[in-house]
Design a protein around this motif. Sequence first.
Motif, mmCIF file in Angstrom:
data_model
loop_
_atom_site.group_PDB
_atom_site.id
_atom_site.type_symbol
_atom_site.label_atom_id
_atom_site.label_comp_id
_atom_site.label_asym_id
_atom_site.label_seq_id
_atom_site.Cartn_x
_atom_site.Cartn_y
_atom_site.Cartn_z
ATOM 1 N N SER A 153 0.822 -1.213 0.000
ATOM 2 C CA SER A 153 0.000 0.000 0.000
ATOM 3 C C SER A 153 0.857 1.265 0.000
ATOM 4 O O SER A 153 0.471 2.279 -0.579
ATOM 5 N N TYR A 168 -8.835 -2.128 -3.863
ATOM 6 C CA TYR A 168 -8.392 -3.378 -4.476
ATOM 7 C C TYR A 168 -9.392 -4.524 -4.305
ATOM 8 O O TYR A 168 -9.260 -5.560 -4.949
ATOM 9 N N LEU A 175 -8.169 -9.222 -2.629
ATOM 10 C CA LEU A 175 -6.830 -9.115 -3.212
ATOM 11 C C LEU A 175 -5.940 -10.281 -2.807
ATOM 12 O O LEU A 175 -5.989 -10.737 -1.658
ATOM 13 N N ALA A 206 -6.402 -8.278 -8.098
ATOM 14 C CA ALA A 206 -7.412 -7.538 -7.342
ATOM 15 C C ALA A 206 -8.812 -7.650 -7.945
ATOM 16 O O ALA A 206 -8.973 -8.068 -9.088
ATOM 17 N N HIS A 207 -9.811 -7.243 -7.128
ATOM 18 C CA HIS A 207 -11.237 -7.190 -7.487
ATOM 19 C C HIS A 207 -11.871 -8.579 -7.652
ATOM 20 O O HIS A 207 -12.894 -8.730 -8.322
ATOM 21 N N ARG A 218 -7.643 -6.745 -11.891
ATOM 22 C CA ARG A 218 -6.553 -5.768 -11.843
ATOM 23 C C ARG A 218 -5.283 -6.553 -11.525
ATOM 24 O O ARG A 218 -5.170 -7.188 -10.478
ATOM 25 N N GLU A 239 -1.088 -6.465 -11.212
ATOM 26 C CA GLU A 239 0.099 -5.623 -11.049
ATOM 27 C C GLU A 239 1.338 -6.489 -10.845
ATOM 28 O O GLU A 239 1.253 -7.577 -10.268
#
Length: 275
Positions: free
Chosen positions: A63, A206, A209, A223-224, A256, A258
């Motif tokens: 975060s 998020y 997650l 995420a999501h 999502r 990353e």
Amino acid sequence: MIKMHLLILLLAALLLSACSTRHKPAPVTSLNSGKTSSTHKFHIKNNQYKVHKGDTLFSIAFSANKDVRSVAQINNIKPPYVIYPGQIIHLKRFVNKNNKVKKQTKKHSNPKNNKQKSNKIQKKELDKPKQREYVQKEQKSSVRVPKQMISKKVQWQRPVSGKVIKRFSVKDNGYKGLLIANKHGTPVKAAAAGTVVYAGSALRGYGNLIILKHNDDYLSAYAHNSKLWVKEQQKVKVGQRIADIGSTDATETALRFEIRFRGQAVNPLRFLPKD
């Protein structure tokens, strides 16, 4: 009957004694299947953070866009990075500038030498702004990852099929991953082999997650999700189903995805195989 009553009293006394010896809170470990039961939502903007139930040092560092090793070092936390509810995690090392100045003045007691050094420092300071400005722009635009670290350190695959509806942006407020749309419940797969270091819904924005650690340099985030199929500390294989696509904390039904290199978001398209 008397013996039975005595036995019950003895057991009760032992239980009370055990409870009274607990001086510090239970460590934050979330080993339950699926997401943590914590309802706490957070997004770190300051230089310190108070730990809540369900947090991990990895989720806190994620975060704050920090490398977990740096955060651990600042707070003198050793692997496996156990933290406790109520613990204050510092995200920036405190530097006492006054002490630095004192040390420098003690070293240079000769006035003539001091004057020469001062002239050199002033000259360097005049040349610094352009260089400093360039470095800041470079950091804002993207994180440089050596090519050999992309190809050799981790072998990546796409976490899910679907249309990419948002792409990575180097802008300050730009999107720091890929948003891949597909139907609700579509399996989300691990993009590389690793260990689950976070599985929950505490990070604001998020939703449900999952964060995987692949090695000391790389993390990936998913995420999501509508459902999580793995638990914290679980080792997963590349291509293993870890979640289902959903729309938690989002307006679209999409994943999502990353990739973080030493705490900083990098463009996943540089790592994923081309179609």
